[in-house]
Design an enzyme around this catalytic site. Sequence first.
Site, PDB file in Angstrom:
ATOM      1  N   GLY A  23      -0.653   7.741  -1.457  1.00  0.00           N
ATOM      2  CA  GLY A  23      -0.896   9.175  -1.451  1.00  0.00           C
ATOM      3  C   GLY A  23       0.082   9.945  -0.590  1.00  0.00           C
ATOM      4  O   GLY A  23       0.357  11.126  -0.853  1.00  0.00           O
ATOM      5  N   ASN A  38       2.077   2.367  -4.343  1.00  0.00           N
ATOM      6  CA  ASN A  38       1.760   0.933  -4.340  1.00  0.00           C
ATOM      7  C   ASN A  38       0.292   0.646  -4.644  1.00  0.00           C
ATOM      8  O   ASN A  38      -0.262  -0.361  -4.209  1.00  0.00           O
ATOM      9  CB  ASN A  38       2.136   0.326  -2.989  1.00  0.00           C
ATOM     10  CG  ASN A  38       1.359   0.946  -1.828  1.00  0.00           C
ATOM     11  OD1 ASN A  38       1.064   2.142  -1.838  1.00  0.00           O
ATOM     12  ND2 ASN A  38       1.039   0.149  -0.835  1.00  0.00           N
ATOM     13  N   GLU A  39      -0.349   1.531  -5.413  1.00  0.00           N
ATOM     14  CA  GLU A  39      -1.784   1.416  -5.667  1.00  0.00           C
ATOM     15  C   GLU A  39      -2.185   0.078  -6.282  1.00  0.00           C
ATOM     16  O   GLU A  39      -3.271  -0.447  -5.984  1.00  0.00           O
ATOM     17  CB  GLU A  39      -2.244   2.565  -6.573  1.00  0.00           C
ATOM     18  CG  GLU A  39      -2.460   3.892  -5.857  1.00  0.00           C
ATOM     19  CD  GLU A  39      -1.166   4.618  -5.541  1.00  0.00           C
ATOM     20  OE1 GLU A  39      -1.216   5.669  -4.886  1.00  0.00           O
ATOM     21  OE2 GLU A  39      -0.089   4.132  -5.941  1.00  0.00           O
ATOM     22  N   LEU A  61      -4.277   7.952   0.723  1.00  0.00           N
ATOM     23  CA  LEU A  61      -5.676   8.311   0.555  1.00  0.00           C
ATOM     24  C   LEU A  61      -6.562   7.528   1.520  1.00  0.00           C
ATOM     25  O   LEU A  61      -6.251   6.403   1.897  1.00  0.00           O
ATOM     26  CB  LEU A  61      -6.128   8.068  -0.881  1.00  0.00           C
ATOM     27  CG  LEU A  61      -5.352   8.812  -1.974  1.00  0.00           C
ATOM     28  CD1 LEU A  61      -5.991   8.560  -3.339  1.00  0.00           C
ATOM     29  CD2 LEU A  61      -5.271  10.301  -1.689  1.00  0.00           C
TER      30      LEU A  61
END
Length: 302
Positions: free
Chosen positions: A153, A177-178, A108
């Site tokens: 994303g 891995n947010e 993202l």
Amino acid sequence: MALAAALRVPARILLGAGARLPGAALGLTKRAAGGGDGARRFGSQRVLVEPDAGAGVAVMRLNNPPVNTLSLEFLTELVISLEKLENDKSFRGVILTSDRPGVFSSGLDLTEMCGRSPAHYAEYWKAVQELWLRFYQCSLVLVAAINGACPAGGCLMALTSDHRVLADNPKYSIGLNETLLGIVAPFWFKDTLVNTIGHRAAERALQLGLLFPPAQALQVGIVDQVVPEEQVQSVALSAIAQWMAIPDHARQLTKAMMRKATASRLITHREDDVQNFVSFISRDSIQKSLQLYLERLKQKKG
């Protein structure tokens, strides 16, 4: 596909006028390199679609420099390019890959999520939702030829495919891995990963923000094959041929049956998910974390 067909309306309507789609995104562009047989590319500069109608397969190449970040415009162009292929009955399969060296997609676009208005955050998140719904419910066979790093994303997009082939390069890790950025993956990210690798493995991966190198990615099941980098495209073509050997109606109905509950959960709670995202991303603490991260990236580039 029954579920997708019942919900499908043109992407331009769903994403709205605010998507700022360049006119070229809908038209045919130049001939594909070496396309002496009259084959042409269509799509846009960011999404290069190389169709082979005779084989029933199209290659969709991600080309949003430098690292295929999923900006609002790029998300929109990806959805419309896939919609064009689904509406063309000469195509039965799509290979999704990158045209950028060393990266499949960095995920993202944090600049779409930092220092903007709540209205913009809502517009962006609706576009992210739409990408996932379109790709996850796609009636075509979708094979991801992952020829570069694939975090966050980018991993989510790859997980929507029916089959994933990863290049055997230690730099090409994949995962959601947010949490490393202080962001919580929404429930439909989680559901997609759980469906792929199982609950316990997904719980560990999501909490720790794990990025799996090729051997571990294969072991945990987040990808289906790991092959030498120069073989990714040919192996993806072999894989898509195996999937396309199954009668379309049987495969499509089975796919819809397997994925309906997961897709329906987002569809049912779509507006709530947007509001939750806007509320979360608008927090001062989250905005400060994103700003610091973006500043560090600028320093590295400098």
